[in-house]
Design a protein around this motif. Structure first.
Motif, mmCIF file in Angstrom:
data_model
loop_
_atom_site.group_PDB
_atom_site.id
_atom_site.type_symbol
_atom_site.label_atom_id
_atom_site.label_comp_id
_atom_site.label_asym_id
_atom_site.label_seq_id
_atom_site.Cartn_x
_atom_site.Cartn_y
_atom_site.Cartn_z
ATOM 1 N N LEU A 442 1.107 -1.161 0.050
ATOM 2 C CA LEU A 442 -0.118 -0.258 0.077
ATOM 3 C C LEU A 442 1.137 1.244 -0.269
ATOM 4 C CD1 LEU A 442 -3.259 -0.447 2.581
ATOM 5 C CD2 LEU A 442 -2.741 -1.016 0.156
ATOM 6 N N SER A 443 1.704 1.075 0.782
ATOM 7 C CA SER A 443 2.610 2.610 1.052
ATOM 8 C C SER A 443 3.574 2.678 -0.464
ATOM 9 C CB SER A 443 3.683 2.345 1.952
ATOM 10 O OG SER A 443 4.048 1.215 2.347
ATOM 11 N N ARG A 444 3.809 0.806 -1.603
ATOM 12 C CA ARG A 444 5.076 1.072 -1.732
ATOM 13 C C ARG A 444 4.504 1.404 -3.589
ATOM 14 N NH1 ARG A 444 8.820 1.322 -4.811
ATOM 15 N NH2 ARG A 444 10.789 0.215 -5.065
ATOM 16 N N GLY A 445 3.295 1.416 -3.764
ATOM 17 C CA GLY A 445 2.761 1.912 -5.166
ATOM 18 C C GLY A 445 2.138 3.617 -4.842
ATOM 19 N N GLU A 446 2.231 4.130 -6.006
ATOM 20 C CA GLU A 446 1.885 5.768 -5.860
ATOM 21 C C GLU A 446 1.258 5.956 -6.919
ATOM 22 O OE1 GLU A 446 6.442 7.811 -7.588
ATOM 23 O OE2 GLU A 446 6.711 5.483 -6.961
ATOM 24 N N GLU A 447 0.144 7.100 -6.739
ATOM 25 C CA GLU A 447 -0.261 6.793 -7.628
ATOM 26 C C GLU A 447 -0.038 8.067 -8.577
ATOM 27 O OE1 GLU A 447 -3.986 7.234 -5.619
ATOM 28 O OE2 GLU A 447 -4.975 7.892 -7.222
ATOM 29 N N VAL A 448 -0.173 8.043 -10.102
ATOM 30 C CA VAL A 448 -0.143 8.928 -10.986
ATOM 31 C C VAL A 448 -1.199 8.439 -11.840
ATOM 32 C CG1 VAL A 448 1.742 8.677 -13.290
ATOM 33 C CG2 VAL A 448 2.399 7.190 -11.018
ATOM 34 N N ALA A 449 -1.566 9.638 -12.068
ATOM 35 C CA ALA A 449 -3.246 10.298 -13.353
ATOM 36 C C ALA A 449 -4.372 8.962 -12.658
ATOM 37 C CB ALA A 449 -2.698 10.022 -14.456
ATOM 38 N N GLY A 450 -4.227 8.749 -11.530
ATOM 39 C CA GLY A 450 -5.293 8.156 -11.351
ATOM 40 C C GLY A 450 -5.475 6.478 -11.322
ATOM 41 N N ARG A 451 -4.014 5.850 -11.467
ATOM 42 C CA ARG A 451 -4.226 4.979 -11.180
ATOM 43 C C ARG A 451 -2.267 4.662 -10.150
ATOM 44 N NH1 ARG A 451 -1.249 2.329 -16.724
ATOM 45 N NH2 ARG A 451 0.439 3.220 -16.758
ATOM 46 N N ILE A 452 -2.603 3.400 -10.096
ATOM 47 C CA ILE A 452 -0.640 3.340 -8.886
ATOM 48 C C ILE A 452 0.049 2.612 -9.321
ATOM 49 C CG2 ILE A 452 -0.305 1.909 -7.129
ATOM 50 C CD1 ILE A 452 -2.872 2.402 -5.566
ATOM 51 N N GLU A 453 1.151 2.581 -9.322
ATOM 52 C CA GLU A 453 2.632 2.017 -10.182
ATOM 53 C C GLU A 453 3.457 2.247 -8.482
ATOM 54 O OE1 GLU A 453 3.148 4.617 -13.075
ATOM 55 O OE2 GLU A 453 1.704 4.376 -14.255
ATOM 56 N N ILE A 454 4.566 1.178 -9.246
ATOM 57 C CA ILE A 454 5.084 0.154 -8.227
ATOM 58 C C ILE A 454 6.808 1.096 -9.347
ATOM 59 C CG2 ILE A 454 6.370 -1.033 -6.841
ATOM 60 C CD1 ILE A 454 3.829 -2.433 -6.970
ATOM 61 N N HIS A 455 7.747 2.366 -8.693
ATOM 62 C CA HIS A 455 8.330 2.548 -9.647
ATOM 63 C C HIS A 455 9.829 2.276 -8.640
ATOM 64 C CE1 HIS A 455 6.037 6.555 -11.128
ATOM 65 N NE2 HIS A 455 5.555 5.272 -11.773
ATOM 66 N N ASP A 456 10.684 2.411 -9.416
ATOM 67 C CA ASP A 456 12.334 1.946 -9.724
ATOM 68 C C ASP A 456 12.013 0.429 -8.206
ATOM 69 O OD1 ASP A 456 14.917 2.820 -9.002
ATOM 70 O OD2 ASP A 456 14.719 3.802 -7.118
ATOM 71 N N VAL A 457 12.187 -0.405 -9.188
ATOM 72 C CA VAL A 457 12.402 -1.875 -8.346
ATOM 73 C C VAL A 457 13.673 -2.468 -9.257
ATOM 74 C CG1 VAL A 457 10.027 -2.157 -6.970
ATOM 75 C CG2 VAL A 457 10.468 -2.737 -9.891
ATOM 76 N N ILE A 458 13.840 -3.338 -8.761
ATOM 77 C CA ILE A 458 14.468 -4.996 -9.583
ATOM 78 C C ILE A 458 13.713 -5.997 -9.695
ATOM 79 C CG2 ILE A 458 16.369 -5.815 -9.695
ATOM 80 C CD1 ILE A 458 18.415 -3.790 -8.024
ATOM 81 N N GLY A 459 13.265 -6.444 -10.621
ATOM 82 C CA GLY A 459 12.107 -7.614 -10.702
ATOM 83 C C GLY A 459 13.153 -8.310 -10.302
ATOM 84 N N TYR A 506 -1.741 -0.617 -11.125
ATOM 85 C CA TYR A 506 -1.041 -1.340 -12.700
ATOM 86 C C TYR A 506 -1.083 -2.653 -12.785
ATOM 87 C CZ TYR A 506 1.278 -0.622 -17.006
ATOM 88 O OH TYR A 506 1.935 -1.443 -18.118
ATOM 89 N N LEU A 507 -1.798 -3.100 -13.824
ATOM 90 C CA LEU A 507 -1.353 -4.658 -14.320
ATOM 91 C C LEU A 507 -1.450 -4.900 -15.624
ATOM 92 C CD1 LEU A 507 -3.410 -6.569 -11.915
ATOM 93 C CD2 LEU A 507 -0.950 -6.170 -10.784
ATOM 94 N N PRO A 508 -0.113 -4.779 -16.291
ATOM 95 C CA PRO A 508 0.842 -4.608 -17.674
ATOM 96 C C PRO A 508 -0.379 -5.531 -18.646
ATOM 97 C CG PRO A 508 2.570 -4.933 -16.072
ATOM 98 C CD PRO A 508 1.367 -4.745 -15.551
ATOM 99 N N VAL A 509 -0.918 -5.717 -19.223
ATOM 100 C CA VAL A 509 -1.038 -6.351 -19.807
ATOM 101 C C VAL A 509 -0.490 -6.847 -22.076
ATOM 102 C CG1 VAL A 509 -3.811 -6.396 -19.358
ATOM 103 C CG2 VAL A 509 -2.927 -4.849 -21.136
ATOM 104 N N PRO A 510 -1.098 -7.827 -22.618
ATOM 105 C CA PRO A 510 -0.642 -7.660 -23.743
ATOM 106 C C PRO A 510 -0.622 -6.822 -24.130
ATOM 107 C CG PRO A 510 -1.483 -10.181 -22.669
ATOM 108 C CD PRO A 510 -1.410 -8.642 -22.095
ATOM 109 N N ASN A 511 0.772 -6.349 -25.013
ATOM 110 C CA ASN A 511 0.586 -4.850 -26.032
ATOM 111 C C ASN A 511 -0.018 -5.335 -27.467
ATOM 112 O OD1 ASN A 511 1.781 -6.320 -27.254
ATOM 113 N ND2 ASN A 511 4.098 -5.333 -26.425
ATOM 114 N N GLU A 512 -0.254 -4.942 -28.359
ATOM 115 C CA GLU A 512 -0.518 -4.960 -29.505
ATOM 116 C C GLU A 512 -0.793 -6.111 -30.447
ATOM 117 O OE1 GLU A 512 -0.771 -1.853 -31.641
ATOM 118 O OE2 GLU A 512 -2.159 -0.882 -30.770
ATOM 119 N N ALA A 513 1.949 -6.770 -30.115
ATOM 120 C CA ALA A 513 2.258 -7.843 -30.772
ATOM 121 C C ALA A 513 1.862 -8.523 -29.122
ATOM 122 C CB ALA A 513 3.169 -7.047 -30.728
#
Ligand code: BGC
Length: 724
Positions: A442-459, A506-513
């Motif tokens: 909850l605290s790690r996410g940040e709101e960007v234009a209405g959606r929550i994103e998780i920034h500056d991570v290493i997967g 925000y949960l990334p989904v498949p792009n057009e490709a």
């Protein structure tokens, strides 16, 4: 069931020492040779004994005083494999009994031939005990004067870092040597006893206490030396010296320890062996090797967990990573669920450290350390080794950004719960772990234009740093928060926050490709031809041709990242998406981490690419078991061994878990049969698969719904399925 090296080679000694380590989850003893050889790293470890050396950043698993060295002389001539005349040399670890054996014939300078046999074993019941035996058997007429020097040698260090203060050295009855040490910074006591079956002349000097035993022997009366070693740590007992001394006063023979240990291993293999009838006998050896090591690396007490090298070497300083929850724990979950619970309790008991780390970084909840030791505080070194050309040190960002560890732990809590339905565990430990980890997100996410994103991570892919919205991290964070909501402790306001987070994340989904972006910028980066680097997977060769930043700025993966997500959460994406993304990302993955290939094998099997999966499985099996002399010098690749089991069970047998068990077998052509046991919802299910049929059986009559190749069946005691 053997790992063997039947040629003496100084070059491979450290690798042999790692691969043939004996142990029992409490202790691990590297399979070093008795004599001293150039560059041979002795290693003896007890789980939980960590210490931070003066002037260093993080605690390391302490390399304990050596108990293996033994100087053998016959008629005054010192035995050494370098200078002595040797034949019939054989050295092996017998996986079925846990015994390490070396046997050879030595012809002394005066022409006398003797057979020398050294054996050792780690007791699987009395876990503080190790037993050693030396037999010297003259093969010619006449007598031999034997002299043997052995003892407890406190000169050992971790690559030069001194951790132990010698506190006491004593001898009793000319047969029992006892030593007590204390770690310098963590102040943990350690009692060591060595009991010999023969009295000797004792000396104590320069942090060593030794006995020299002299005796004549002949063909009719061989020389037999037995030594029992006991080690007790201050984590178990206040009086480690006394405990060691008392244990050392018992009269126990090597044969007794061997018999006890053999029974324990027999039981283990009977219940948990995976058998593979394959064209390539190597497959069976690899899975046996993996299961042996999984068994000896894992403590059975909730204060401890598994290091990235188990108890086989100093590598990674004995630290615990996500390797445990995601790669190692499942083997135990489906074999000994109580040990999986114990591994998660290790995290539960370290919530304080995780909360403190979160607070220090202005987050809520629990931010578990990327590398953990005894205390639960972050142990990741801030810098990698110095670059000897630039004099600079590369920053290690994992502690600051590889936050998926938090969700990995929550994932394992849910994996455990879905497998065992253990509500007591969930109520006592699980819920709090889920809540505190979810609070972190909850605290790690940040709101960007209405959606929550998780920034500056290493997967999981450590060749891509400081990126936004790593798909693996975001999806696992969502899973973590959803799990906390599903197992909420009843706080309405918090539940609302969880729901809002889930609605906006925000949960990334498949792009057009059809590609799921690994993170926001990944797909915009250039790719390069990785053939050369893939051929030398594991060597990190890319880092010698490209700077770290250049690697980060390209589509280059060290290890499974999105593929890791598709493995853990197959339900998220459809078949075609999984297929497309597996191909795309695998092409860009060097597999420089040992955590990579076997996971790819699982996902490949799931898209019906059993042969490709098999290739990757075999490559994973060769991470430790290969012909190169130095791949495992600092310890085995614990996670990769766990992943070999995962690939067999979740890849080729095709098991997937959810509310209900599903099986879609995908045996490679080389396999005629695969058999194993699998614990699921209080049942031990036996799987027996061939290319075209599956037999499931269990001891009870209780009905268990199960999907096989997409159709629902009900398993009572036995179920046979045939492929159409
Ligand atoms: C991998 C990590 C892993 C660590 C310990 C690193 O090389 O990239 O994923 O946790 O090794 O095994």
């Amino acid at each position: 069931m053997r790992i063997e090296y039947n040629q003496f080679d100084e070059e491979t000694l450290n690798k042999e020492a790692t691969l043939m380590t004996i142990g029992n989850g409490y202790l691990g003893l590297r399979a070093v040779q008795e004599e001293n050889y150039r560059n041979q790293d002795r290693g003896f470890f007890v789980r939980g004994i960590f210490d931070r050396a003066v002037g260093t950043e993080s605690a390391e698993l302490v390399n304990l005083p050596d108990i293996t060295a033994l100087e053998l002389r016959i008629n005054g001539e010192v035995f050494s494999m370098n200078s002595s005349k040797i034949s019939q040399y054989q050295r092996y670890l017998e996986l079925s009994t846990g015994e390490l054996v070396r046997s050879l014939i030595w012809q002394t300078a005066s022409g006398q031939r003797v057979r020398i046999t050294n054996k050792r074993i780690a007791n699987q019941k009395e876990k503080s005990q190790l037993a050693f035996q030396l037999i010297v058997e003259p093969l010619d007429e006449g007598t031999c004067m034997i002299s043997v020097k052995t003892g407890i040698d406190g000169q050992v260090s971790n690559g030069g870092n001194q951790h132990l203060i010698e506190q006491d050295l004593r001898v009793f009855d000319e047969r029992l040597l006892v030593a007590e040490y204390e770690t310098i910074e963590s102040q943990l006591k350690l009692g060591l006893a060595m009991r010999l079956n023969k009295a000797g002349v004792i000396s104590a000097k320069n942090r060593k206490i030794q006995t020299t035993i002299s005796e004549t022997c002949s063909k009719e009366a061989p020389f037999i030396l037995e030594k029992m070693v006991y080690v007790f740590s201050g984590l178990e007992t206040e009086a480690s010296f006394e405990a060691a001394k008392t244990a050392g006063q018992q009269n126990v023979s090597y044969g007794t320890v061997f018999a006890e240990t053999k029974t324990a291993w027999k039981d283990f293999w009977q219940n948990h062996r995976v058998t593979i009838a394959s064209e390539n006998p190597f497959d069976q050896q690899a899975i046996d090797f993996a299961c042996y090591h999984l068994q000896i690396m894992t403590p059975d007490a909730p204060q401890f967990s598994v290091g990235a090298k188990g108890l086989t070497g100093e590598g990674y300083k004995g630290h615990v990573f996500w390797d445990t929850e995601i790669f190692i724990l499942p083997f135990f979950l489906h074999n000994y669920p109580e040990i999986a619970e114990s591994l998660l309790k290790y995290r539960y008991f370290r919530l304080a450290g995780a909360k403190e780390k979160a607070q220090q970084n202005n987050y809520q909840g629990a931010l578990f350390p990327w590398e953990s030791a005894l205390t639960g505080y972050e142990e990741t070194p801030k810098y990698a080794a110095i670059n000897i050309r630039t004099g600079k040190r590369q920053v290690i960002s994992s502690a600051m950004a590889e936050h998926h560890i938090v969700a990995d732990i929550a994932f394992a809590v849910m994996d455990l719960y879905e497998t065992t339905n253990d509500q007591v565990f969930m109520d006592q430990y699980g819920k709090e772990l889920l809540k505190e980890t979810a609070l972190f997100w909850l605290s790690r996410g940040e709101e960007v234009a209405g959606r929550i994103e998780i920034h500056d991570v290493i997967g999981p892919d450590e060749y891509t740093e400081h990126i936004n919205n790593n798909a693996y991290t975001n999806y696992l964070a969502a899973y973590n928060v959803q799990a906390a909501l599903d197992h909420s402790t009843g706080d309405e306001e918090l539940n609302q926050q969880f729901e809002e987070f889930l609605a906006k994340l925000y949960l990334p989904v498949p792009n057009e490709a059809g590609l799921i972006p690994q993170d926001d910028s990944f797909l915009t980066k250039p790719s390069i031809d990785l053939k050369k680097y893939k051929e030398q997977a594991g060597s990190q060769l890319i880092l010698t041709d490209y700077s770290r930043q250049e690697v980060i700025d390209r589509q280059i993966l060290k290890q499974a990242d999105l593929v890791m997500l598709m493995y853990l959460q197959p339900q998220l994406f459809d078949f075609e998406t999984i297929k497309k993304n597996l191909y795309y990302y695998e092409e860009r993955t060097i597999h420089d981490s040992s955590l990579s290939k076997a996971i790819h094998a699982i996902v490949a099997a799931r898209i019906n690419e059993a042969e490709w999966a098999y290739e990757m499985f075999q490559a994973a099996c060769r991470i430790d078991l290969n012909d190169q002399p130095h791949t495992s010098d600092e310890g085995i690749h614990a996670a990769s061994l766990g992943a070999i089991w995962l690939a067999t069970v979740f890849g080729f047998a095709g098991i997937s878990k959810g509310e209900q068990l599903a099986v879609t077998p995908q045996l490679p052509k080389a396999w005629q049969q695969l058999q194993f046991s699998f614990y699921w919802k209080n049942e031990k299910i036996h799987f027996d698969l061939t290319q075209d049929r599956l037999i499931l059986s269990k001891a009870t009559q209780a009905e268990l719904p199960i999907m096989i190749d997409g159709q629902e069946y009900h398993l009572k005691q036995k179920l046979e399925w045939r492929r159409n």
